[in-house]
Write an enzyme that holds these catalytic residues in place. Structure first.
Site, PDB file in Angstrom:
ATOM      1  N   GLU A   1       0.795  -1.235   0.000  1.00 37.01           N
ATOM      2  CA  GLU A   1       0.000   0.000   0.000  1.00 37.01           C
ATOM      3  C   GLU A   1       0.828   1.287   0.000  1.00 37.01           C
ATOM      4  O   GLU A   1       0.428   2.289   0.605  1.00 37.01           O
ATOM      5  CB  GLU A   1      -0.952  -0.002   1.216  1.00 37.01           C
TER       6      GLU A   1
ATOM      7  N   ASP B   1     -10.100  -9.590  10.847  1.00 37.74           N
ATOM      8  CA  ASP B   1     -10.732  -8.325  11.257  1.00 37.74           C
ATOM      9  C   ASP B   1     -12.041  -8.133  10.490  1.00 37.74           C
ATOM     10  O   ASP B   1     -12.787  -7.198  10.761  1.00 37.74           O
ATOM     11  CB  ASP B   1      -9.802  -7.122  11.058  1.00 37.74           C
TER      12      ASP B   1
END
Ligand code: TNX
Length: 527
Positions: A308, A406
């Site tokens: 990222e 998550d």
């Protein structure tokens, strides 16, 4: 009358079937489900005391750990005794280094393996059989021949976003070991906090350790090098390899907060997100850090992230060092700068005698697949997985869907992620890996070394919440990683997992009961 008789016979047959089926399930109440089980007549009855012996030193060293778990989970007291009921036997013919044979006879039990690791797994199966037995000390006779589907069975914990500490990590490692998971990937650095002491750069933890995702001012939290060593040893005793991740060149916020000279700037949403790839001192700084890291972790790998970068490299073109680097190296865009950075760091890691792990962004970076391994995480980009395999990278599969813990477990859960309405129910974790989640050609590729679940903790602030998101999905993961398709059976898992719930209760582990679907609070504990 005859009608009645017919019914009752039907009932008897049904009853017999139930008894057999439950006996069958009981005999195999092990997670992950063993790959081959042959049931024998009779039961082993040992009472509350179990005697164990091995003439092999490596195997013998496993007895105290087994004794501790057997006492805690099954109320059995284990004593070492030459005339033992349980014998741990070295058998070089068991060629899989993680495999074992467990033979349960009415009077004697043997665990055979060619390595300590194999013996350890045999003991975990034996332990579970005792834990799940309805009569203490009594288990059905059988022979189990078992070995894992994947050599790498991993779990990642992000402790940058929130910090959980030594005791919670040990609790996790205990549960991983019980279910034969063998890689603990430790995400120790990211935007909110730097969590590993580096002697040469003390500000990394003194300054970089301050704050977390919930509170930017929280006092510094991190692991000292002694604590790291303690965890690594604790894991090693359970045949779990610990792999640290030092994320770069993005997700570097905490580090550059401590040492702004190495900042490559960021974006509005992610200020100071990167290291400066145009400052040659950055490479020396990072190599120093990695050198210290290598002294703490015996693993052959260091994870350097690589993900990222575009979240915060917008300022790179304005940095004089980056301009110079682009000119000198003939780099024409920021992606090429990022790749150049990754190539340098891969060489640094190779010079330290280790291999790099990178998220799947590294596949196109031009780094040498002999020096690296990649983790495929972007489930929406199957082509990257195929490219990685074409380029001969060893690969670990950990796609967001379904292996990011998550993500929520059921539709109604609101605290946690979803992706286009998709999330990660226990059953989908269990079904992984299959065509449903990845290209068929990747399924049977030997370059795929294993699978891993990742627990990112932006939305997870406490240990109980961590556990709620992890259990029982980690059990489904363990079975997906260990058990071959032929022996996998979700309905059967649903039976066995209820036994595992009892272990969670005993250990006071918070878990999501996906079977009743009922929780104290449907969202799961927030604290
Ligand atoms: C993506 S996976 C990230 C993490 C986030 C996670 C949240 C990866 C390499 N990067 O930084 O925590 O998504 O699900």
């Amino acid at each position: 009358m005859s009608m009645f008789r017919f019914c009752s016979r039907k009932k008897v047959v049904l009853l017999m079937w139930l008894v057999l089926a439950s006996g069958f399930a009981m005999g195999q109440a092990v997670i992950p489900r063993p790959n081959a089980v042959v049931k024998h007549e009779g039961v082993f009855t040992g009472g509350n005391e179990l005697t164990v012996f091995s003439s092999n030193d490596a195997f013998r060293s496993l007895i105290p750990g087994f004794a501790e778990s057997a006492q805690r989970l099954a109320g059995l007291s284990v004593v070492e005794n030459k005339k033992a009921a349980v014998r741990l036997v070295h058998n070089p013919k068991i060629t899989n280094t993680q495999g074992y044979r467990l033979t349960i006879g009415p009077k004697e039990i043997t665990v055979e393996a060619s390595t300590g690791q194999g013996c350890f797994y045999g003991l975990q199966s034996l332990l579970q059989l005792f834990v799940f037995s309805d009569t203490p000390g009594e288990i059905a006779c059988a022979q189990i021949d078992d070995e894992p589907r994947f050599g790498w069975r991993g779990f990642m914990l992000d402790e940058s976003r929130h910090f959980f500490g030594v005791e919670e990590v040990k609790r996790l490692l205990d549960q991983m070991a019980l279910q034969k998971l063998n890689v603990f990937h430790w995400h120790l650095t990211d935007e909110p906090g730097w969590r590993i002491e580096i002697k040469k750069y003390p500000l990394l933890t003194e300054v970089g350790g301050i704050g977390n995702q919930s509170n930017r001012q929280a006092p510094a939290q991190f692991y000292t090098q002694d604590e790291i060593r303690e965890i690594v040893a604790y894991a090693a005793a359970r045949f779990i390899e610990v792999i640290p991740e030092i994320d770069m060149p993005g997700h570097a916020t905490a580090a550059v907060k401590a040492y702004p000279d190495y900042s490559g700037g960021g974006s509005e949403r992610h200020p100071d997100f990167t290291f400066n790839p145009g400052n040659m001192a950055t490479y020396a700084f990072l190599t120093d850090i990695l050198r210290e890291v290598t002294t703490l972790f015996p693993s052959q790998y260091i994870h350097i992230g690589g993900d990222e970068v575009s979240f915060g490299n917008q300022q790179w073109p304005t940095l004089p060092g980056v301009k110079r680097l682009m000119e000198e190296q003939g780099l024409t865009n920021l992606v090429e700068v990022e790749h150049w950075f990754l190539q340098q760091m891969t060489d640094s890691v190779a010079a330290l005698g280790k291999k790099v792990i990178g998220w799947d962004e590294v596949v196109s970076s031009g780094i040498d697949s002999d020096k690296a391994l990649t983790m495929w995480w972007r489930h929406d980009k199957p082509e990257i997985l195929l490219q990685a395999l074409e380029k001969d990278f060893p690969v670990i599969l950990c796609p967001r869907i379904p292996l990011y813990f998550d993500f929520v477990q059921i539709e109604e859960h609101t605290s946690g992620r979803k992706w286009g309405g998709r999330f990660a129910p226990v059953e989908s974790v269990y079904r992984f890996p299959s065509e449903e989640f990845l290209p068929v050609s990747a399924l049977a590729n030997p370059k795929v070394l294993g699978i891993q679940a990742n627990l990112w903790t932006e939305t997870i602030a406490t240990a109980s919440r961590l556990e709620f998101m992890t259990f029982p999905r980690i059990a489904a993961l363990a079975e997906a990683a260990w058990t071959n398709d032929a022996a996998k059976d979700y309905n059967d898992f649903q039976q066995r997992i209820q036994k595992m719930f009892q272990v969670y209760q005993k250990e006071q582990i918070e878990y999501f009961d996906h079977i009743s679907g009922k929780d104290a609070e449907i969202k799961g504990p927030q604290k």
